[in-house]
Design a protein around this motif. Structure first.
Motif, PDB file in Angstrom:
ATOM      1  N   LYS B  20       0.833  -1.210   0.000  1.00  0.00           N
ATOM      2  CA  LYS B  20       0.000   0.000   0.000  1.00  0.00           C
ATOM      3  C   LYS B  20       0.866   1.259   0.000  1.00  0.00           C
ATOM      4  N   HIS B  21       1.895   1.260   0.848  1.00  0.00           N
ATOM      5  CA  HIS B  21       2.747   2.455   0.929  1.00  0.00           C
ATOM      6  C   HIS B  21       3.473   2.678  -0.390  1.00  0.00           C
ATOM      7  N   MET B  22       3.987   1.593  -0.976  1.00  0.00           N
ATOM      8  CA  MET B  22       4.763   1.763  -2.204  1.00  0.00           C
ATOM      9  C   MET B  22       3.876   2.195  -3.363  1.00  0.00           C
ATOM     10  N   SER B  23       2.651   1.661  -3.395  1.00  0.00           N
ATOM     11  CA  SER B  23       1.781   1.993  -4.523  1.00  0.00           C
ATOM     12  C   SER B  23       1.135   3.367  -4.368  1.00  0.00           C
ATOM     13  N   GLY B  24       1.204   3.914  -3.152  1.00  0.00           N
ATOM     14  CA  GLY B  24       0.565   5.215  -2.930  1.00  0.00           C
ATOM     15  C   GLY B  24      -0.920   5.096  -2.656  1.00  0.00           C
ATOM     16  N   ARG B 102       8.857   5.147   3.728  1.00  0.00           N
ATOM     17  CA  ARG B 102       8.628   6.548   3.347  1.00  0.00           C
ATOM     18  C   ARG B 102       9.426   6.847   2.071  1.00  0.00           C
ATOM     19  N   SER B 103      10.646   6.296   1.998  1.00  0.00           N
ATOM     20  CA  SER B 103      11.472   6.559   0.814  1.00  0.00           C
ATOM     21  C   SER B 103      10.884   5.929  -0.433  1.00  0.00           C
ATOM     22  N   TYR B 104      10.428   4.666  -0.295  1.00  0.00           N
ATOM     23  CA  TYR B 104       9.808   4.010  -1.448  1.00  0.00           C
ATOM     24  C   TYR B 104       8.582   4.809  -1.899  1.00  0.00           C
ATOM     25  N   TRP B 105       7.781   5.228  -0.909  1.00  0.00           N
ATOM     26  CA  TRP B 105       6.591   6.027  -1.243  1.00  0.00           C
ATOM     27  C   TRP B 105       6.990   7.283  -2.002  1.00  0.00           C
ATOM     28  N   ASP B 114      13.873  13.935  -3.718  1.00  0.00           N
ATOM     29  CA  ASP B 114      15.085  13.161  -3.457  1.00  0.00           C
ATOM     30  C   ASP B 114      14.957  12.556  -2.063  1.00  0.00           C
ATOM     31  N   PRO B 115      14.490  11.313  -1.967  1.00  0.00           N
ATOM     32  CA  PRO B 115      14.353  10.706  -0.646  1.00  0.00           C
ATOM     33  C   PRO B 115      15.677  10.115  -0.168  1.00  0.00           C
ATOM     34  N   GLY B 116      15.887  10.152   1.101  1.00  0.00           N
ATOM     35  CA  GLY B 116      17.098   9.565   1.672  1.00  0.00           C
ATOM     36  C   GLY B 116      16.744   8.815   2.935  1.00  0.00           C
ATOM     37  N   THR B 117      17.268   7.587   3.047  1.00  0.00           N
ATOM     38  CA  THR B 117      16.954   6.775   4.218  1.00  0.00           C
ATOM     39  C   THR B 117      18.192   6.646   5.083  1.00  0.00           C
ATOM     40  N   LEU B 118      18.044   6.911   6.349  1.00  0.00           N
ATOM     41  CA  LEU B 118      19.136   6.693   7.283  1.00  0.00           C
ATOM     42  C   LEU B 118      18.645   5.673   8.310  1.00  0.00           C
ATOM     43  N   SER B 119      19.498   5.348   9.273  1.00  0.00           N
ATOM     44  CA  SER B 119      19.136   4.238  10.154  1.00  0.00           C
ATOM     45  C   SER B 119      17.845   4.502  10.918  1.00  0.00           C
ATOM     46  N   GLY B 120      17.630   5.704  11.379  1.00  0.00           N
ATOM     47  CA  GLY B 120      16.446   5.938  12.192  1.00  0.00           C
ATOM     48  C   GLY B 120      15.652   7.133  11.759  1.00  0.00           C
ATOM     49  N   ARG B 121      15.885   7.612  10.575  1.00  0.00           N
ATOM     50  CA  ARG B 121      15.149   8.791  10.113  1.00  0.00           C
ATOM     51  C   ARG B 121      15.081   8.764   8.606  1.00  0.00           C
ATOM     52  N   GLN B 122      14.207   9.571   8.076  1.00  0.00           N
ATOM     53  CA  GLN B 122      14.025   9.563   6.634  1.00  0.00           C
ATOM     54  C   GLN B 122      13.769  10.982   6.190  1.00  0.00           C
ATOM     55  N   ILE B 123      14.477  11.386   5.174  1.00  0.00           N
ATOM     56  CA  ILE B 123      14.375  12.773   4.703  1.00  0.00           C
ATOM     57  C   ILE B 123      13.917  12.770   3.246  1.00  0.00           C
ATOM     58  N   ILE B 124      13.077  13.738   2.894  1.00  0.00           N
ATOM     59  CA  ILE B 124      12.749  13.955   1.485  1.00  0.00           C
ATOM     60  C   ILE B 124      13.039  15.414   1.175  1.00  0.00           C
ATOM     61  N   GLU B 125      13.782  15.615   0.113  1.00  0.00           N
ATOM     62  CA  GLU B 125      14.060  16.982  -0.340  1.00  0.00           C
ATOM     63  C   GLU B 125      13.329  17.218  -1.650  1.00  0.00           C
TER      64      GLU B 125
END
Lengths: 168, 255
Positions: B20-24, B102-105, B114-125
């Protein structure tokens, strides 16, 4: 000179399944204190900074983390961590059952009690740098060696001493 | 027959949620006003103009490029907005969206980010007005539980820590708080600067609801192999083994 106990002391660690609020911490510590037999005790958890340490908001005060005062054994001191773990040295094993009962009374959720060796008994170089020659070995293992401040509260029958001075 | 993308294998609830998350195709649970999302992000004052790094594309006179003719720019790119970010910390205690999802989404469903995944957080620019739109979508949907997920631009510690007594994810900057009415309030923006007013984010999910919507495999929840003691592992673990095997073989024997 410290009087040596003639019974075998034990060290235990209490790990609650949630981080404790100051009120619950106070209740738990008072229950533990009431159980007796404590040689030394350390509360451990993530730091609660008084101001934002990094980023664009650096230096902004965090009011929620200030004045977290708790009263243990009739003496008041300030918490600077979110309590997630309590390490204790008990005079003997006979206090362990009472400790478990104290935790059950104070904590509204599950917890673990582990027995092990949690305090070192020989001074490290850091201990030597901070205290010089250590006469009362009970203070060993009570202080975070990386902390810039000595967060050590000595609760005595007479008064509470909070050694919180900034180290250069 | 129209092609339907297949995003993630497995028949466990976590596998289904990951798809569900990946497909939006995610459920909308709440509606946080756009001005409040902008205030929590903290990049511009709500209602203020967008700062720009270049003039609007229409005024710039773009070169004659077939790719540029094929791909319509996002609203933010067309207006020349700055690139800004939103960063999330999701608790490993059954938060609905763990960082990778969140990054896949973002990567699959959001253009120009530009999504970025780190060990305990996730950023989208992304460009400012695009990231505001994407952040609101995340806040409003089942990807976010207001107690177990929070926006943290800095001092992101919390993903792998135990929860607080009231079920909130630990936050040393106290950016969100549990109100006496059972609602979660945002009191600071994502970098810890106090907001002018408390923002009501609504009620958190119950533990059972969070476990139902989570995308994290956990031994004390839904394990990756599926039902414990089953004769056959779930397809998710078979696929992971398959990929691992081929990646190793490809890595060692590139022919």
């Amino acid at each position: 000179m410290v009087t040596e106990s003639d019974t075998e002391s034990i060290q235990v660690e209490i790990i609650p399944n949630r981080y404790l609020m100051p009120a619950t911490t106070q209740k738990l510590l008072n229950e533990i204190y009431g159980n007796g037999g404590i040689t030394r005790i350390m509360v451990h958890g993530p730091n609660l900074p008084r101001s934002v340490p990094y980023g664009p908001g650096r230096g902004t005060p965090i009011e929620e983390n200030r004045d977290l005062l708790i009263e243990v054994g009739g003496q008041v001191f300030e918490l600077s961590v979110k309590v997630g773990r309590i390490r204790l040295e008990l005079e003997s094993e006979e206090y362990l059952a009472g400790l478990k009962a104290a935790c059950e009374r104070a904590l509204p959720f599950s917890f673990q009690i582990k027995r092990g060796k949690f305090f070192h008994n020989r001074p490290t170089i850091t201990d030597y740098a901070k205290f010089g020659k250590v006469e009362d070995k009970r203070i060993l293992g009570l202080i975070d060696p990386k902390a810039k401040k000595n967060r050590l509260a000595i609760l005595s029958e007479v008064q509470v001493t909070v050694d919180d001075k900034e180290e250069c | 027959m129209a092609y339907t993308p297949q995003f993630y294998p497995g028949s466990t609830s976590v596998g289904i949620n990951r798809r569900k998350h990946m497909s939006g195709n995610i459920e909308k649970l709440r509606d946080i006003p756009e001005a409040d999302v902008v205030a929590i992000m903290g990049h511009r004052a709500p209602g203020a103009d967008y700062a720009s790094t270049h003039p609007p594309l229409k005024e710039m006179g773009e070169p004659d490029c077939p790719v540029r003719q094929l791909v319509a720019p996002t609203a933010g790119a067309a207006a020349g907005d700055r690139v800004r970010y939103s960063q999330w910390t999701d608790s490993m205690y059954f938060a609905p969206s763990i960082p990778y999802f969140r990054s896949y989404w973002g990567a699959i469903n959001c253009r120009g980010c530009d999504p970025g995944t780190l060990s305990g957080r996730q950023i989208i620019e992304a460009r400012e007005r695009d990231i505001e739109k994407y952040t609101k979508q995340q806040y409003d949907s089942e990807m976010t539980d207001v107690a177990l997920c929070s926006m943290r631009g800095c001092t992101v510690h919390g993903h792998s820590l135990r929860l607080e007594e009231n079920g909130m994810q630990f936050d040393m900057l106290a950016r969100t708080e549990m109100g006496k009415d059972g609602n979660v309030y945002a009191v600071k923006d994502q970098v810890g600067i106090p907001l002018d007013k408390k923002i009501n984010l609504g009620k958190p999910m119950t533990e059972a609801e969070a476990k139902k919507r989570t995308t994290i495999f956990r031994f004390d929840g839904v394990p990756m192999g599926g039902k414990i003691g089953a004769r056959k592992f779930d397809e998710a673990i078979e696929m992971t083994h398959h990929m691992w095997e081929y990646r190793s073989k490809w890595g060692y024997r590139p022919e």
